[in-house]
Design a protein around this motif. Structure first.
Motif, PDB file in Angstrom:
ATOM      1  N   ALA A 100     -24.187  -9.572   5.948  1.00 12.78           N
ATOM      2  CA  ALA A 100     -24.602 -10.648   6.196  1.00 12.78           C
ATOM      3  C   ALA A 100     -25.374 -11.397   7.274  1.00 12.78           C
ATOM      4  O   ALA A 100     -24.863  -9.769   8.123  1.00 12.78           O
ATOM      5  N   TYR A 101     -25.679 -12.421   7.657  1.00 11.35           N
ATOM      6  CA  TYR A 101     -26.117 -12.709   8.525  1.00 11.35           C
ATOM      7  C   TYR A 101     -25.490 -13.839   8.945  1.00 11.35           C
ATOM      8  O   TYR A 101     -25.415 -14.589   8.877  1.00 11.35           O
ATOM      9  N   ALA A 102     -26.629 -13.924  10.200  1.00  7.87           N
ATOM     10  CA  ALA A 102     -25.643 -15.293  10.762  1.00  7.87           C
ATOM     11  C   ALA A 102     -26.816 -15.305  12.319  1.00  7.87           C
ATOM     12  O   ALA A 102     -27.203 -14.721  12.824  1.00  7.87           O
ATOM     13  N   LEU A 103     -26.965 -16.758  12.692  1.00  5.37           N
ATOM     14  CA  LEU A 103     -28.283 -17.090  12.758  1.00  5.37           C
ATOM     15  C   LEU A 103     -27.260 -18.269  14.458  1.00  5.37           C
ATOM     16  O   LEU A 103     -26.825 -19.170  13.883  1.00  5.37           O
ATOM     17  N   ASP A 104     -27.869 -18.056  15.383  1.00 10.90           N
ATOM     18  CA  ASP A 104     -26.971 -18.969  16.519  1.00 10.90           C
ATOM     19  C   ASP A 104     -28.221 -20.155  16.921  1.00 10.90           C
ATOM     20  O   ASP A 104     -29.094 -19.824  17.279  1.00 10.90           O
ATOM     21  N   ILE A 105     -27.851 -21.028  16.406  1.00 12.15           N
ATOM     22  CA  ILE A 105     -28.870 -22.351  16.452  1.00 12.15           C
ATOM     23  C   ILE A 105     -29.477 -22.573  17.554  1.00 12.15           C
ATOM     24  O   ILE A 105     -30.274 -23.416  18.633  1.00 12.15           O
ATOM     25  N   SER A 106     -27.815 -22.537  18.872  1.00 12.64           N
ATOM     26  CA  SER A 106     -27.662 -22.757  19.763  1.00 12.64           C
ATOM     27  C   SER A 106     -29.077 -22.313  21.295  1.00 12.64           C
ATOM     28  O   SER A 106     -29.352 -22.667  21.729  1.00 12.64           O
ATOM     29  N   ARG A 107     -28.915 -20.395  20.786  1.00 15.48           N
ATOM     30  CA  ARG A 107     -30.039 -20.013  21.196  1.00 15.48           C
ATOM     31  C   ARG A 107     -31.266 -19.619  20.850  1.00 15.48           C
ATOM     32  O   ARG A 107     -32.047 -19.418  21.482  1.00 15.48           O
ATOM     33  N   TYR A 144     -34.695 -25.423  16.923  1.00 15.34           N
ATOM     34  CA  TYR A 144     -34.846 -24.586  16.079  1.00 15.34           C
ATOM     35  C   TYR A 144     -34.083 -24.062  14.667  1.00 15.34           C
ATOM     36  O   TYR A 144     -32.957 -23.345  14.899  1.00 15.34           O
ATOM     37  N   LEU A 145     -35.103 -24.509  13.622  1.00 13.83           N
ATOM     38  CA  LEU A 145     -33.860 -23.427  12.579  1.00 13.83           C
ATOM     39  C   LEU A 145     -34.384 -22.165  11.920  1.00 13.83           C
ATOM     40  O   LEU A 145     -35.681 -23.541  10.476  1.00 13.83           O
ATOM     41  N   PRO A 146     -34.437 -21.060  11.724  1.00 14.34           N
ATOM     42  CA  PRO A 146     -35.428 -20.378  10.759  1.00 14.34           C
ATOM     43  C   PRO A 146     -34.347 -20.114   9.051  1.00 14.34           C
ATOM     44  O   PRO A 146     -33.790 -20.340   9.687  1.00 14.34           O
ATOM     45  N   VAL A 147     -35.303 -20.504   8.526  1.00 15.55           N
ATOM     46  CA  VAL A 147     -34.682 -20.192   7.152  1.00 15.55           C
ATOM     47  C   VAL A 147     -35.552 -19.271   6.503  1.00 15.55           C
ATOM     48  O   VAL A 147     -36.541 -18.896   6.659  1.00 15.55           O
ATOM     49  N   ALA A 148     -34.646 -18.269   5.180  1.00 14.34           N
ATOM     50  CA  ALA A 148     -35.117 -17.207   5.012  1.00 14.34           C
ATOM     51  C   ALA A 148     -34.121 -16.894   3.603  1.00 14.34           C
ATOM     52  O   ALA A 148     -33.932 -17.943   3.195  1.00 14.34           O
ATOM     53  N   CYS A 149     -34.626 -16.294   3.318  1.00 13.71           N
ATOM     54  CA  CYS A 149     -33.463 -15.910   1.536  1.00 13.71           C
ATOM     55  C   CYS A 149     -32.151 -16.463   2.166  1.00 13.71           C
ATOM     56  O   CYS A 149     -31.674 -15.254   3.006  1.00 13.71           O
ATOM     57  N   GLN A 150     -31.576 -16.600   1.553  1.00  8.59           N
ATOM     58  CA  GLN A 150     -30.204 -16.445   1.679  1.00  8.59           C
ATOM     59  C   GLN A 150     -29.031 -15.416   1.480  1.00  8.59           C
ATOM     60  O   GLN A 150     -27.998 -15.779   1.481  1.00  8.59           O
ATOM     61  N   GLN A 151     -28.893 -14.622   0.494  1.00 12.66           N
ATOM     62  CA  GLN A 151     -28.716 -14.145  -0.283  1.00 12.66           C
ATOM     63  C   GLN A 151     -27.820 -14.189  -1.018  1.00 12.66           C
ATOM     64  O   GLN A 151     -26.323 -14.170  -0.631  1.00 12.66           O
ATOM     65  N   CYS A 152     -27.488 -15.564  -1.669  1.00 15.48           N
ATOM     66  CA  CYS A 152     -26.128 -15.617  -2.290  1.00 15.48           C
ATOM     67  C   CYS A 152     -25.825 -15.777  -2.692  1.00 15.48           C
ATOM     68  O   CYS A 152     -26.423 -14.634  -3.610  1.00 15.48           O
ATOM     69  N   PRO A 208     -23.621 -18.982  -0.079  1.00 16.88           N
ATOM     70  CA  PRO A 208     -24.932 -17.999   1.034  1.00 16.88           C
ATOM     71  C   PRO A 208     -24.085 -16.629   1.901  1.00 16.88           C
ATOM     72  O   PRO A 208     -22.881 -17.256   2.619  1.00 16.88           O
ATOM     73  N   LYS A 209     -24.896 -15.744   2.234  1.00 13.52           N
ATOM     74  CA  LYS A 209     -24.337 -15.233   3.015  1.00 13.52           C
ATOM     75  C   LYS A 209     -25.369 -14.677   4.183  1.00 13.52           C
ATOM     76  O   LYS A 209     -25.293 -13.555   4.325  1.00 13.52           O
ATOM     77  N   PHE A 210     -25.469 -16.339   4.909  1.00 11.07           N
ATOM     78  CA  PHE A 210     -26.474 -16.490   5.879  1.00 11.07           C
ATOM     79  C   PHE A 210     -25.962 -16.870   6.104  1.00 11.07           C
ATOM     80  O   PHE A 210     -26.185 -18.180   6.432  1.00 11.07           O
ATOM     81  N   PHE A 211     -25.407 -17.330   7.853  1.00 13.67           N
ATOM     82  CA  PHE A 211     -24.556 -18.768   8.362  1.00 13.67           C
ATOM     83  C   PHE A 211     -25.280 -18.783   9.440  1.00 13.67           C
ATOM     84  O   PHE A 211     -25.600 -17.800  10.127  1.00 13.67           O
ATOM     85  N   TYR A 212     -24.925 -20.252  10.063  1.00 17.87           N
ATOM     86  CA  TYR A 212     -25.724 -20.779  10.852  1.00 17.87           C
ATOM     87  C   TYR A 212     -23.909 -20.892  11.612  1.00 17.87           C
ATOM     88  O   TYR A 212     -23.591 -21.250  11.212  1.00 17.87           O
ATOM     89  N   PHE A 213     -24.642 -21.012  13.393  1.00 20.51           N
ATOM     90  CA  PHE A 213     -23.459 -21.110  13.843  1.00 20.51           C
ATOM     91  C   PHE A 213     -23.861 -21.884  15.280  1.00 20.51           C
ATOM     92  O   PHE A 213     -24.878 -21.639  15.677  1.00 20.51           O
ATOM     93  N   PHE A 214     -23.210 -21.752  15.989  1.00 25.38           N
ATOM     94  CA  PHE A 214     -23.568 -22.584  17.628  1.00 25.38           C
ATOM     95  C   PHE A 214     -22.372 -21.951  18.845  1.00 25.38           C
ATOM     96  O   PHE A 214     -20.611 -21.904  18.853  1.00 25.38           O
ATOM     97  N   ALA A 215     -22.735 -20.855  19.388  1.00 18.08           N
ATOM     98  CA  ALA A 215     -22.088 -20.425  19.912  1.00 18.08           C
ATOM     99  C   ALA A 215     -21.636 -21.078  21.422  1.00 18.08           C
ATOM    100  O   ALA A 215     -21.000 -20.384  22.262  1.00 18.08           O
ATOM    101  N   THR A 216     -22.777 -22.499  21.188  1.00 23.45           N
ATOM    102  CA  THR A 216     -22.328 -22.695  23.268  1.00 23.45           C
ATOM    103  C   THR A 216     -22.355 -25.018  22.457  1.00 23.45           C
ATOM    104  O   THR A 216     -23.167 -24.273  21.429  1.00 23.45           O
TER     105      THR A 216
END
Length: 302
Positions: A87-94, A152-160, A294-302
């Motif tokens: 699974a993947y996670a992406l920090d939108i705030s960073r 910024y919001l990068p988008v790729a395959c969400q590996q659903c 999806p197994k691609f998660f977006y999160f906010f670390a801050t």
């Protein structure tokens, strides 16, 4: 008593054989014209191949790539790792929108440069509007990023986990592996693009050219279901860098991110960073209402 042959049946059978032979001859000629070997056309589905079948196919591809690119390729067919669900996670705030992930992915995964294919697309959005795809900007150009007032919001395959693209494929050329990676058998794909129409994330891309790779920069370390050079006329997508992650490494986009916005790991490992993020951060998934899981998660670390 010997049964009398019906002349009409004889004619019908002869006609069917003739049409079948003609169709095969036409297909062979067409495939030859686009650089596809008849053996590729007749080969079994990857999931049905024996180890001996796979060995034969890999040898044929390695010879083909050596002649075409002047490099010795190493093509892996490594199976999924036990007890693993990636699974993947992406920090939108960073994320700063630098697009280094985009071009690192291009180099690692042998994507076409002419025309350009990007498995990762970075969308610029206004902070005041929040996550707003309708008014996002894919083609932003600034002297410096991040641009004031934007994120910024990068988008790729969400590996659903419930992938609509897999259900849409009429020939079962795409499927989800036991480790959660949705893959494509490029030798089986017929290029109908049904999967592209079914994907709600725009994460699948049609390969229009067979010669769009830079021969000097082509990456010879590949996986059969991942970053090997694709033939013209097939659909391709992100595979979480299957050639790397099944060797215990990170995807290339994770490695090149200058701000550490990208995280990757095993969902089944309770001690993994990805599990910590899911359990402790503000997490969202794109288009949750579609139940693609999806197994691609977006999160906010801050």
């Amino acid at each position: 008593m010997k049964k009398k042959r019906d002349p009409k049946n004889t004619i019908d059978i002869s006609r069917r054989n003739f049409l079948k032979a003609t169709a095969l001859t036409t297909a062979a000629a067409a495939l030859g014209g686009c650089g596809t070997d008849m053996k590729d056309f007749l080969q079994k589905h990857f999931k049905e191949m024996t180890p001996a079948d796979k060995k034969e196919v890999i040898a044929r591809l390695e010879d083909k790539y050596l002649k075409k690119y002047g490099k010795e390729f190493s093509i892996s067919v490594k199976e999924p790792l036990d007890g693993t669900e990636f699974a993947y996670a992406l920090d939108i705030s960073r994320c700063i929108g630098c697009r280094k992930c985009v071009y690192g992915c291009v180099e690692e995964n042998n994507q076409s440069l002419n025309p350009q294919i990007h498995w990762i697309q970075v969308l610029e959005m206004e902070k005041e509007k929040g996550v707003d795809f309708l008014h996002s900007n894919l083609y932003y150009e600034h002297e410096e990023v991040p641009h004031q007032g934007h994120f910024y919001l990068p988008v790729a395959c969400q590996q659903c986990k419930n992938p609509p693209c897999v259900k849409a494929c009429p020939v079962e050329a795409t499927w989800m592996e036991p480790d959660g990676i949705v893959v494509v058998d490029y030798n089986w794909c017929i290029g109908c693009r049904c999967c592209m129409a079914a994907c709600p994330y725009g994460a699948r891309h049609f390969n229009w050219a067979a010669t769009g790779l830079d021969k000097e920069k082509v990456n010879p370390q590949v996986h059969y279901l991942g970053n090997r050079p694709r033939p013209k006329g097939v659909v391709e997508k992100c595979t979480f860098c299957i050639q790397l992650v099944r060797e215990g490494k990170y995807p290339r986009c994770v490695e090149v991110c200058p701000v550490g916005a990208r995280k990757f790991g095993n969902l089944l490992d309770r001690e993994s960073e990805i599990r910590y993020i899911l359990e402790n951060k503000r997490v969202l998934v794109l288009k949750e209402e579609l139940n693609t899981q999806p197994k691609f998660f977006y999160f906010f670390a801050t």
